[in-house]
Scaffold this motif. Sequence first.
Motif, PDB file in Angstrom:
ATOM      1  N   ILE A 235      21.651  42.562  38.940  1.00  0.00           N
ATOM      2  CA  ILE A 235      21.153  43.774  38.368  1.00  0.00           C
ATOM      3  C   ILE A 235      22.802  44.888  39.271  1.00  0.00           C
ATOM      4  O   ILE A 235      23.207  45.767  38.807  1.00  0.00           O
ATOM      5  N   ARG A 236      24.104  43.790  39.898  1.00  0.00           N
ATOM      6  CA  ARG A 236      25.019  45.168  39.479  1.00  0.00           C
ATOM      7  C   ARG A 236      26.200  44.900  38.754  1.00  0.00           C
ATOM      8  O   ARG A 236      26.544  42.663  39.313  1.00  0.00           O
ATOM      9  N   ASP A 237      27.430  44.813  38.364  1.00  0.00           N
ATOM     10  CA  ASP A 237      28.056  44.016  37.765  1.00  0.00           C
ATOM     11  C   ASP A 237      29.321  44.131  39.150  1.00  0.00           C
ATOM     12  O   ASP A 237      30.672  44.611  39.959  1.00  0.00           O
ATOM     13  N   ILE A 238      29.329  42.976  39.882  1.00  0.00           N
ATOM     14  CA  ILE A 238      29.623  42.876  41.505  1.00  0.00           C
ATOM     15  C   ILE A 238      31.117  42.231  40.912  1.00  0.00           C
ATOM     16  O   ILE A 238      31.341  41.200  40.438  1.00  0.00           O
ATOM     17  N   SER A 239      32.765  43.355  41.655  1.00  0.00           N
ATOM     18  CA  SER A 239      33.735  42.510  40.838  1.00  0.00           C
ATOM     19  C   SER A 239      34.112  41.512  42.127  1.00  0.00           C
ATOM     20  O   SER A 239      34.949  40.574  42.238  1.00  0.00           O
ATOM     21  N   LYS A 240      34.152  41.672  43.243  1.00  0.00           N
ATOM     22  CA  LYS A 240      34.573  41.469  44.319  1.00  0.00           C
ATOM     23  C   LYS A 240      32.781  41.441  45.755  1.00  0.00           C
ATOM     24  O   LYS A 240      32.360  42.460  46.174  1.00  0.00           O
ATOM     25  N   VAL A 241      33.111  39.951  46.441  1.00  0.00           N
ATOM     26  CA  VAL A 241      32.349  40.311  47.220  1.00  0.00           C
ATOM     27  C   VAL A 241      33.167  39.834  49.124  1.00  0.00           C
ATOM     28  O   VAL A 241      33.775  39.702  48.759  1.00  0.00           O
ATOM     29  N   ILE A 242      33.039  41.022  49.964  1.00  0.00           N
ATOM     30  CA  ILE A 242      33.592  41.437  50.770  1.00  0.00           C
ATOM     31  C   ILE A 242      32.773  41.097  51.798  1.00  0.00           C
ATOM     32  O   ILE A 242      31.833  40.770  52.146  1.00  0.00           O
ATOM     33  N   VAL A 243      33.037  38.878  52.820  1.00  0.00           N
ATOM     34  CA  VAL A 243      32.323  38.781  54.049  1.00  0.00           C
ATOM     35  C   VAL A 243      32.615  38.766  54.963  1.00  0.00           C
ATOM     36  O   VAL A 243      33.824  38.414  55.650  1.00  0.00           O
ATOM     37  N   VAL A 244      31.820  39.926  55.832  1.00  0.00           N
ATOM     38  CA  VAL A 244      32.220  40.340  57.176  1.00  0.00           C
ATOM     39  C   VAL A 244      30.907  38.906  58.134  1.00  0.00           C
ATOM     40  O   VAL A 244      29.784  39.312  58.877  1.00  0.00           O
ATOM     41  N   GLY A 245      31.757  38.286  59.296  1.00  0.00           N
ATOM     42  CA  GLY A 245      30.861  37.120  60.101  1.00  0.00           C
ATOM     43  C   GLY A 245      30.876  36.936  61.436  1.00  0.00           C
ATOM     44  O   GLY A 245      33.150  37.899  61.375  1.00  0.00           O
ATOM     45  N   ARG A 246      31.012  36.899  62.063  1.00  0.00           N
ATOM     46  CA  ARG A 246      31.930  36.663  63.454  1.00  0.00           C
ATOM     47  C   ARG A 246      32.251  35.605  63.754  1.00  0.00           C
ATOM     48  O   ARG A 246      33.111  35.332  64.337  1.00  0.00           O
ATOM     49  N   ASN A 247      31.473  34.632  62.984  1.00  0.00           N
ATOM     50  CA  ASN A 247      32.597  33.440  62.997  1.00  0.00           C
ATOM     51  C   ASN A 247      33.124  32.256  61.796  1.00  0.00           C
ATOM     52  O   ASN A 247      32.727  32.809  61.015  1.00  0.00           O
TER      53      ASN A 247
END
Length: 321
Positions: free
Chosen positions: A147-159
């Motif tokens: 539903i949105r034109d996502i240009s980039k996904v930033i993933v924040v994880g503990r591991n």
Amino acid sequence: MIYLNETQTALLISHELAYAAVKDALVAAISNETTLFPVVNASGPQTYSMFSLKSASTSTLVGWKVGTYWPDNYAQNMPCHGTTVFLLSPETGELVAAVAASKVNAYRTAAADAVAVDYLAREDASVLTVFGTGHQAEYEVLAISAIRDISKVIVVGRNKNNTDKFVHKLMNKGVRAEAGSAQYGCEHADIIVTATTANEPLFQADWIKPGTHISAMGADKVGKQELSVELYQHAKLFCDFKSQSIVIGEFQHSTDSSITDIGRVIAGQFSGRERAEDITIFDSSGIAIQDLFVAAKLLELTQDRFVGDFSQEKAIEHNRN
């Protein structure tokens, strides 16, 4: 009684179906004809095992969802999470349907996020930061990307290993993704989604830039928390159902009374985002009416042609059509 098993419902569910059903459910949640009952959380015999019961009633839909978490299943190569939705006849109270919905539940949860983003995030929002690398995080990313034109996904994880695996998984699905720190993710995001089991804030309030939308998806029992309470004084607050959100959702930590059910925004009774620089927060504690509406949609797909003879092959053919 109609029974849809996990294979059948997994073949029928889609982000589009879940979005439509959940959007209708969020509006129904604010109706005087709908009653949502307090959530029951209980524990099983295994260490850390638990199950919950969420129930609701309208003039046409009555029922409940049972969600389970049995961590020892992992060692047996079995799913740790399970979901089943039960529907009763509003006229007689008889059990009319049982819908196995473990995969469906992931779509339903993500759909609530997608509806919130659709109504609260800026139209030009393109950078999505997701906190969490577990099973649910993937569904959140894909639902928002629809539903949105996502240009980039930033993933924040503990591991780091899990984070890198999740980034790779998203990229294999055609999503441009990268790993990042909590601060980097917040400072560069237009949309932030938290999909964790955290019991304390995941990031600092002053890392959030004006115009950001935040969907807090993880808090669904007393004690859980993903956001700093300092955020609330600078943001407009929305939720799936206020009386539940302030008890077991993210807003159990808020003393702010100006929390709005998002159904009122969808129905045009209340404004959502008013200015580009507004910070908006949506808390999803997960309400039973969503599960009932999604289950009803799945049954609609099957009742005319497949009830009593719903094979996997027919489900595949129907889903393609």
